[in-house]
Scaffold this active site. Sequence first.
Site, PDB file in Angstrom:
ATOM      1  N   GLU A 111       0.839  -1.199   0.000  1.00  0.00           N
ATOM      2  CA  GLU A 111       0.000   0.000   0.000  1.00  0.00           C
ATOM      3  C   GLU A 111       0.874   1.250   0.000  1.00  0.00           C
ATOM      4  O   GLU A 111       1.973   1.261   0.560  1.00  0.00           O
ATOM      5  CB  GLU A 111      -0.907   0.012   1.226  1.00  0.00           C
ATOM      6  N   CYS A 135       6.317  -4.186  16.064  1.00  0.00           N
ATOM      7  CA  CYS A 135       5.876  -3.236  17.093  1.00  0.00           C
ATOM      8  C   CYS A 135       4.409  -3.527  17.396  1.00  0.00           C
ATOM      9  O   CYS A 135       3.612  -3.749  16.486  1.00  0.00           O
ATOM     10  CB  CYS A 135       6.039  -1.793  16.618  1.00  0.00           C
ATOM     11  N   CYS A 138       1.377  -1.547  15.681  1.00  0.00           N
ATOM     12  CA  CYS A 138       1.410  -1.300  14.238  1.00  0.00           C
ATOM     13  C   CYS A 138       0.802  -2.464  13.447  1.00  0.00           C
ATOM     14  O   CYS A 138       1.179  -3.621  13.664  1.00  0.00           O
ATOM     15  CB  CYS A 138       2.865  -1.082  13.823  1.00  0.00           C
ATOM     16  N   GLU A 179      10.379  -1.472   7.447  1.00  0.00           N
ATOM     17  CA  GLU A 179      11.446  -0.727   8.112  1.00  0.00           C
ATOM     18  C   GLU A 179      12.496  -0.381   7.041  1.00  0.00           C
ATOM     19  O   GLU A 179      13.271  -1.254   6.611  1.00  0.00           O
ATOM     20  CB  GLU A 179      12.041  -1.591   9.242  1.00  0.00           C
ATOM     21  N   SER A 210      12.103   7.194   7.746  1.00  0.00           N
ATOM     22  CA  SER A 210      11.770   6.965   9.160  1.00  0.00           C
ATOM     23  C   SER A 210      12.234   5.581   9.589  1.00  0.00           C
ATOM     24  O   SER A 210      11.961   4.590   8.912  1.00  0.00           O
ATOM     25  CB  SER A 210      10.251   7.079   9.328  1.00  0.00           C
ATOM     26  N   SER A 233      11.598   6.756  15.267  1.00  0.00           N
ATOM     27  CA  SER A 233      10.395   6.469  16.064  1.00  0.00           C
ATOM     28  C   SER A 233      10.816   6.143  17.486  1.00  0.00           C
ATOM     29  O   SER A 233      11.291   5.043  17.767  1.00  0.00           O
ATOM     30  CB  SER A 233       9.639   5.291  15.446  1.00  0.00           C
ATOM     31  N   CYS A 351      -0.789   6.495   9.734  1.00  0.00           N
ATOM     32  CA  CYS A 351       0.467   5.837  10.101  1.00  0.00           C
ATOM     33  C   CYS A 351       0.170   4.536  10.825  1.00  0.00           C
ATOM     34  O   CYS A 351      -0.648   4.499  11.729  1.00  0.00           O
ATOM     35  CB  CYS A 351       1.248   6.700  11.087  1.00  0.00           C
TER      36      CYS A 351
HETATM   37  N1  SAH Z   1       9.302   1.289  10.214  1.00  0.00           N
HETATM   38  C1  SAH Z   1       9.483   2.691  10.253  1.00  0.00           C
HETATM   39  C2  SAH Z   1       8.633   3.436   9.258  1.00  0.00           C
HETATM   40  C3  SAH Z   1       7.209   2.991   9.090  1.00  0.00           C
HETATM   41  S1  SAH Z   1       6.152   3.301  10.447  1.00  0.00           S
HETATM   42  C4  SAH Z   1       9.297   3.225  11.648  1.00  0.00           C
HETATM   43  O1  SAH Z   1       8.787   2.498  12.494  1.00  0.00           O
HETATM   44  O2  SAH Z   1       9.701   4.356  11.883  1.00  0.00           O
HETATM   45  C5  SAH Z   1       5.943   5.071  10.361  1.00  0.00           C
HETATM   46  C6  SAH Z   1       5.515   5.716  11.669  1.00  0.00           C
HETATM   47  O3  SAH Z   1       4.204   5.278  12.044  1.00  0.00           O
HETATM   48  C7  SAH Z   1       6.426   5.387  12.841  1.00  0.00           C
HETATM   49  O4  SAH Z   1       6.782   6.558  13.527  1.00  0.00           O
HETATM   50  C8  SAH Z   1       5.549   4.505  13.731  1.00  0.00           C
HETATM   51  O5  SAH Z   1       5.926   4.613  15.077  1.00  0.00           O
HETATM   52  C9  SAH Z   1       4.189   5.063  13.443  1.00  0.00           C
HETATM   53  N2  SAH Z   1       3.070   4.164  13.739  1.00  0.00           N
HETATM   54  C10 SAH Z   1       3.054   2.824  13.657  1.00  0.00           C
HETATM   55  N3  SAH Z   1       1.824   2.345  13.993  1.00  0.00           N
HETATM   56  C11 SAH Z   1       1.061   3.429  14.279  1.00  0.00           C
HETATM   57  C12 SAH Z   1      -0.310   3.598  14.657  1.00  0.00           C
HETATM   58  N4  SAH Z   1      -1.118   2.565  14.771  1.00  0.00           N
HETATM   59  N5  SAH Z   1      -0.751   4.861  14.876  1.00  0.00           N
HETATM   60  C13 SAH Z   1       0.061   5.922  14.694  1.00  0.00           C
HETATM   61  N6  SAH Z   1       1.347   5.824  14.314  1.00  0.00           N
HETATM   62  C14 SAH Z   1       1.843   4.588  14.115  1.00  0.00           C
HETATM   63 FE1  SF4 Z   2       7.431  -1.060  13.874  1.00  0.00          FE
HETATM   64 FE2  SF4 Z   2       7.679   0.595  11.757  1.00  0.00          FE
HETATM   65 FE3  SF4 Z   2       7.764  -2.079  11.437  1.00  0.00          FE
HETATM   66 FE4  SF4 Z   2       5.467  -0.927  12.079  1.00  0.00          FE
HETATM   67  S1  SF4 Z   2       6.600  -0.623  10.208  1.00  0.00           S
HETATM   68  S2  SF4 Z   2       6.339  -2.816  12.987  1.00  0.00           S
HETATM   69  S3  SF4 Z   2       6.175   0.755  13.419  1.00  0.00           S
HETATM   70  S4  SF4 Z   2       9.223  -0.826  12.597  1.00  0.00           S
END
Ligand code: SAH
Ligand code: SF4
Length: 357
Positions: A111, A135, A138, A179, A210, A233, A351
Amino acid sequence: MGDFSFYNYHITMLLNRKHIKSSLIGMSIGDFTSIVKDYDEPKYRAEQLFTWIYKRNVQSFAEMENLPKQLKINIANNYLLNPLKILKVTGAKLAATRKFLLECQDGKKIEAVLMKEQKRITICLSSQIGCALGCEFCATGKMGIIRNLTIGEIVAQYLLLLKESEKPITNVVFMGMGEPFLNYDNVIKAADLLNHPDGINLGARHITISTAGIIPQILKFAKEKRRYKLAISLNGSTQEQRLKTMPIAKKYPIDKLLESVKYYYNATRNLVTFEYVLISDINDLELDAKRLINLISTLPCKLNVIPYNEIGSKFRRPSDEKIREFLGNFSNATFTVTTRWSKGADINAGCGQLVVN
Ligand code: SAH
Ligand code: SF4
């Protein structure tokens, strides 16, 4: 038996490979130079190809008017132009946020999101199918990792959505699925193509990568003096708190992460942006804000607070009143604080809400 399955594996790989052509999108001018050389064409043909693909964003070989017909036939027989197809668009044409479901050549789906905000048009790109870091908050993390995206699959997200956008895209954020720093080489090469002055020509400071905090790659990014913006993050103000939602914090603890941010600043003189997903009863107290201020005040940084987008897990978004209260704690902070009132949460395009099955 062992031999047989080895043989079978290779036959399957060959058959698969037959259907999967390398895509021109994602290739560099050097790659195009060797391709045209294979067909005994001069080097300037490679430059023409580069312009058609990245600057003019054509979707077919027919549109490449100044290339010889036979060259186009030869290239089309061996290469594919675009490795992605749009399967579904969620959100109306004029909506502030539209989410695109895209299909890769191997049938896997990803997406990407297009967001409009006054003069700014931002595209949120995916760097992987799924994510290994898991995480807790997420949706992508729940998928596990399927595979890295190729350079072509990353750049093609941009080119396809640009065609769908009413206005030019002004900003790119690598904040979609995956990531980026666990697919470092492809992400950097894709960013370099987005930034290339003879092609897409998007300014380096309009491209943000990010990371959840992969320290060796933060140091590498710093040493290589990459000019793309870096976002980290943080999502918690202590090691214990980060550990509760981000398993990667165990491998890369918060103190070492902050040291890597100092190193990055000293090497590049660029600020990082810390992202802080604000989750009800997890990290939204006044005490959390105070600890956060203590933790990052001495670092050259900005803070971006992201009110949590719910994904049907145990976590909740704080009320708007709670969010404003939390933000109020930063009125005297020495760093800039912004809030990402994620657009598109209603269509699961906020996000952390990107997921495919
Ligand atoms: N993997 C990378 C980039 C993708 S996630 C990272 O983690 O930074 C992009 C951003 O979305 C990150 O800052 C993450 O902490 C945030 N994020 C993930 N799940 C979320 C959610 N359910 N609500 C709001 N932000 C979220
Ligand atoms: Fe964590 Fe970013 Fe991977 Fe989601 S996309 S699991 S926030 S590292």
